[in-house]
Design a protein around this motif. Sequence first.
Motif, PDB file in Angstrom:
ATOM      1  N   ALA A  66       1.923  -1.025   2.114  1.00 41.56           N
ATOM      2  CA  ALA A  66       3.298  -0.231   1.464  1.00 41.56           C
ATOM      3  C   ALA A  66       2.759   1.239   1.779  1.00 41.56           C
ATOM      4  N   THR A  67       3.648   1.981   2.425  1.00 44.90           N
ATOM      5  CA  THR A  67       3.590   3.401   2.453  1.00 44.90           C
ATOM      6  C   THR A  67       4.768   4.214   2.135  1.00 44.90           C
ATOM      7  N   ILE A  68       4.764   5.446   1.598  1.00 42.12           N
ATOM      8  CA  ILE A  68       5.824   6.155   1.267  1.00 42.12           C
ATOM      9  C   ILE A  68       5.673   7.538   2.145  1.00 42.12           C
ATOM     10  N   GLY A  69       6.808   7.729   2.939  1.00 42.92           N
ATOM     11  CA  GLY A  69       6.766   8.981   3.467  1.00 42.92           C
ATOM     12  C   GLY A  69       7.779  10.029   3.249  1.00 42.92           C
ATOM     13  N   PHE A  70       7.802  11.149   3.623  1.00 46.92           N
ATOM     14  CA  PHE A  70       8.670  12.407   3.246  1.00 46.92           C
ATOM     15  C   PHE A  70       9.578  12.723   4.236  1.00 46.92           C
ATOM     16  N   ALA A  71      10.631  13.080   3.738  1.00 41.30           N
ATOM     17  CA  ALA A  71      11.725  13.781   4.789  1.00 41.30           C
ATOM     18  C   ALA A  71      11.006  14.961   5.602  1.00 41.30           C
ATOM     19  N   GLU A  72      10.309  15.839   4.905  1.00 44.19           N
ATOM     20  CA  GLU A  72       9.496  16.838   5.576  1.00 44.19           C
ATOM     21  C   GLU A  72       8.487  16.257   6.449  1.00 44.19           C
ATOM     22  N   ALA A  73       8.679  16.801   7.726  1.00 41.53           N
ATOM     23  CA  ALA A  73       7.286  16.380   8.716  1.00 41.53           C
ATOM     24  C   ALA A  73       6.207  16.981   8.442  1.00 41.53           C
ATOM     25  N   ASP A  74       5.784  18.081   7.748  1.00 43.58           N
ATOM     26  CA  ASP A  74       4.645  18.628   7.478  1.00 43.58           C
ATOM     27  C   ASP A  74       4.034  17.823   6.484  1.00 43.58           C
ATOM     28  N   HIS A  75       4.884  16.958   5.512  1.00 40.05           N
ATOM     29  CA  HIS A  75       4.311  16.318   4.488  1.00 40.05           C
ATOM     30  C   HIS A  75       4.049  14.704   4.768  1.00 40.05           C
ATOM     31  N   LEU A 128      -1.065 -10.492  -3.581  1.00 42.37           N
ATOM     32  CA  LEU A 128      -1.899  -9.136  -3.424  1.00 42.37           C
ATOM     33  C   LEU A 128      -1.649  -8.476  -2.345  1.00 42.37           C
ATOM     34  N   GLY A 129      -1.618  -7.107  -2.378  1.00 40.81           N
ATOM     35  CA  GLY A 129      -1.513  -6.108  -1.208  1.00 40.81           C
ATOM     36  C   GLY A 129      -2.289  -4.806  -1.327  1.00 40.81           C
ATOM     37  N   ALA A 130      -1.705  -3.924  -0.712  1.00 38.19           N
ATOM     38  CA  ALA A 130      -2.595  -2.503  -0.842  1.00 38.19           C
ATOM     39  C   ALA A 130      -1.747  -1.320  -0.490  1.00 38.19           C
ATOM     40  N   PHE A 131      -1.729  -0.181  -1.173  1.00 39.54           N
ATOM     41  CA  PHE A 131      -1.189   1.055  -0.603  1.00 39.54           C
ATOM     42  C   PHE A 131      -1.836   1.681   0.387  1.00 39.54           C
ATOM     43  N   LEU A 132      -1.317   2.063   1.527  1.00 41.70           N
ATOM     44  CA  LEU A 132      -1.477   2.578   2.636  1.00 41.70           C
ATOM     45  C   LEU A 132      -1.035   3.873   2.920  1.00 41.70           C
ATOM     46  N   SER A 133      -1.796   5.044   2.934  1.00 41.73           N
ATOM     47  CA  SER A 133      -1.300   6.375   3.157  1.00 41.73           C
ATOM     48  C   SER A 133      -1.485   6.755   4.464  1.00 41.73           C
ATOM     49  N   GLU A 148       3.186  11.478   6.468  1.00 43.37           N
ATOM     50  CA  GLU A 148       1.900  10.618   7.215  1.00 43.37           C
ATOM     51  C   GLU A 148       2.177   9.191   7.728  1.00 43.37           C
ATOM     52  N   ARG A 149       3.555   8.806   7.737  1.00 44.43           N
ATOM     53  CA  ARG A 149       3.872   7.394   7.883  1.00 44.43           C
ATOM     54  C   ARG A 149       3.307   6.977   9.303  1.00 44.43           C
ATOM     55  N   ALA A 150       3.458   7.970  10.652  1.00 42.55           N
ATOM     56  CA  ALA A 150       2.572   7.669  11.593  1.00 42.55           C
ATOM     57  C   ALA A 150       1.629   6.965  11.522  1.00 42.55           C
ATOM     58  N   MET A 184      -4.323  15.237   3.832  1.00 42.53           N
ATOM     59  CA  MET A 184      -3.223  15.903   3.364  1.00 42.53           C
ATOM     60  C   MET A 184      -2.735  15.347   1.983  1.00 42.53           C
ATOM     61  N   GLY A 185      -2.908  14.131   1.524  1.00 41.68           N
ATOM     62  CA  GLY A 185      -2.812  13.493   0.266  1.00 41.68           C
ATOM     63  C   GLY A 185      -1.164  13.638   0.145  1.00 41.68           C
ATOM     64  N   PHE A 186      -0.724  13.135  -1.066  1.00 41.97           N
ATOM     65  CA  PHE A 186       0.809  13.228  -1.631  1.00 41.97           C
ATOM     66  C   PHE A 186       0.993  14.622  -2.007  1.00 41.97           C
ATOM     67  N   VAL A 187       1.634  15.209  -1.021  1.00 39.45           N
ATOM     68  CA  VAL A 187       1.941  16.547  -1.295  1.00 39.45           C
ATOM     69  C   VAL A 187       3.484  16.605  -1.565  1.00 39.45           C
ATOM     70  N   THR A 188       3.920  17.268  -3.109  1.00 38.65           N
ATOM     71  CA  THR A 188       5.249  17.206  -3.060  1.00 38.65           C
ATOM     72  C   THR A 188       5.758  18.648  -3.179  1.00 38.65           C
ATOM     73  N   PRO A 189       6.929  18.668  -2.537  1.00 38.45           N
ATOM     74  CA  PRO A 189       7.390  20.294  -2.441  1.00 38.45           C
ATOM     75  C   PRO A 189       7.981  20.760  -3.648  1.00 38.45           C
ATOM     76  N   VAL A 190       7.238  20.982  -4.883  1.00 41.11           N
ATOM     77  CA  VAL A 190       7.724  21.600  -6.031  1.00 41.11           C
ATOM     78  C   VAL A 190       8.002  23.011  -5.834  1.00 41.11           C
TER      79      VAL A 190
END
Length: 630
Positions: A289-298, A261-266, A300-302, A559-565
Amino acid sequence: MCGIAGLYYPALAKPVDPARIMGMTDALAHRGPDGSGVWTAPGVGLGHRRLAIIDLACGAQPMVTPEADLVTVFNGEIYNFREVRAELEAKGARFVTDSDTEVLLHGWRAWGPAMLPKLNGMFAFALYDVRRQSLFLARDRFGVKPLHFAQLSDGAVAFASELKGLLAHPLLRRLPDFRAVEDYLGLGYVPDDASIVAGVRKLAAGHFLLLQRGKPVPEPVRWWDIDFSRRTAGKVKDLEAELIEHMRAAVRSRMIADVPLGAFLSGGVDSSAVVALMAEASKTAVKTATIGFAEADHDERAYAQAVADRFATAHRSRTVAADDFVLIDTLVAAFDEPFADASALPTYRVAQLARESVTVALSGDGADEAFAGYRRYRFFAAEERVRALLPQGLRANLFGRLGQVYPKADWAPRPLRAKTTLLALAEGGEFAYAKAVGVTTPALRDALYTSAAKHLLAGHSAERRYLDAMRQAPARDGLDRAQYADMRHWLPGDILTKVDRTSMAVGLEAREPLLDHRLVEFAATLPPSLRIRAGQGKWLMKKALEPWLPKDILYRPKMGFVTPVSAWFRTALAEQAAGLARSPVLAGTGWFEPATIEKLAADHKAGRAEHGRTLWQLLMLERSLMRLFG
């Protein structure tokens, strides 16, 4: 987690071919890779795909009582099953497994439908009573777990966890429902109880359906609703302590599992709070587990790493590239119906990452709806104060005229984007909020539709569900009504659908402790000033968490999961956007004006207007229609 499917003949007990049930459950194999089972009797068949979580050896389904008088298939978890089991054993029940599924069988025998309020969990299940020849379908309070049903041409009622389970039955007619397309374009998802396939319905959150042999198929019955009409009183410190205890109990109850068992961590407030409470309860390092984005303004990994360091978690992160739209077809297959929340892409990726090390992951979903965390709540509450000061006629005249002449400035800083607010103040609160949570506006949808499409709607509008929910809400003020409507529609239709489909696509069970019904019922009694204060949503929750989390986690902008569509449709997906106007799939429906779509794509690419979300909707709709209807 699991997938369930089945058939029931309410009129006559016709034979059921086990192979037919197996075909339906095979379409749900991703939901349950650990096992499968089928049970049939005259007039009924139940099927199951299992993802083993609790009682790995003895929890197989369909589960039948030793007396062979009750049988069930169950998708979900009953977190308080041991307490319910003890109550049933005191009444004479004898259990043969340590599975939460068996609680449903004995609970039905003891209480019938009245067992549902006793259950604390996420669930969708079917239970067949052999003696009464009845089938009972039920769904949890918030709609965490899905359930679709339809009446077939041979009289059977078919049900399945996902639409693809129903589509596996050859008697299900594949015809689109344009009213659901209107809902989708307006809201961004096909809402609860509706479906893109005509004749298919979702059993709405907090409802059950009791089918009985020899009786017509009835309407579903609501067995639970959230009440915003009561107000709690007490000192802030006491309420903070009560809130933390509710959260602590919710997290600990959802840590019961016989698998990793684990957790999503944004790095946001909600997931960080869940991880903090997990770390308190766990004897070993929590896997995050965390997902980050190549765009700095999206990205939140830090922040996620700071929380991981603070609570010494076993942390893993991965970067999502800006061109991760390669997942589009994967998502279309996972969701069946068109789904326009582009944050499904990173949600899929974080579920994929988590599944590499765990089978169950806790998420922070639900707190924004329960504690008024979205920015739109703050805006709406402020607008409602203005509406209360001025009569409708004066507002419509004054703000309506100002809104018409004020320039639309999508490029400007937020304080200068007043046009939307002025127009909202000219309208009634319910309609203004319905538009605020929407994606494609009524005016733009009107321009997109052909005259034939408008005729098909016969007055139906996507905003109608929100208007009805807000007007019927057990509530005291506008903020109550907005949160209530979101819990009825946005939460099950968007947020929980997104998490369920993306996690199940990779064989991961996601659990939402902040949607524990006792916690949400407590939140609903808080005065508005404890939900929103000094420009902060989730005010009491953040205050209560100050001893746990640093202020730059608690009080930074959401911020949330913002995707650059929008950027994609000006670059890599620009040609696909332009091609939507020539799409034989969209053109073949007769619903859309190609010239309008062409202008949307051209204006967006040139930067003259912002239509990224609508173009994403049309692209996902095209792909879904192609997959569903050929």
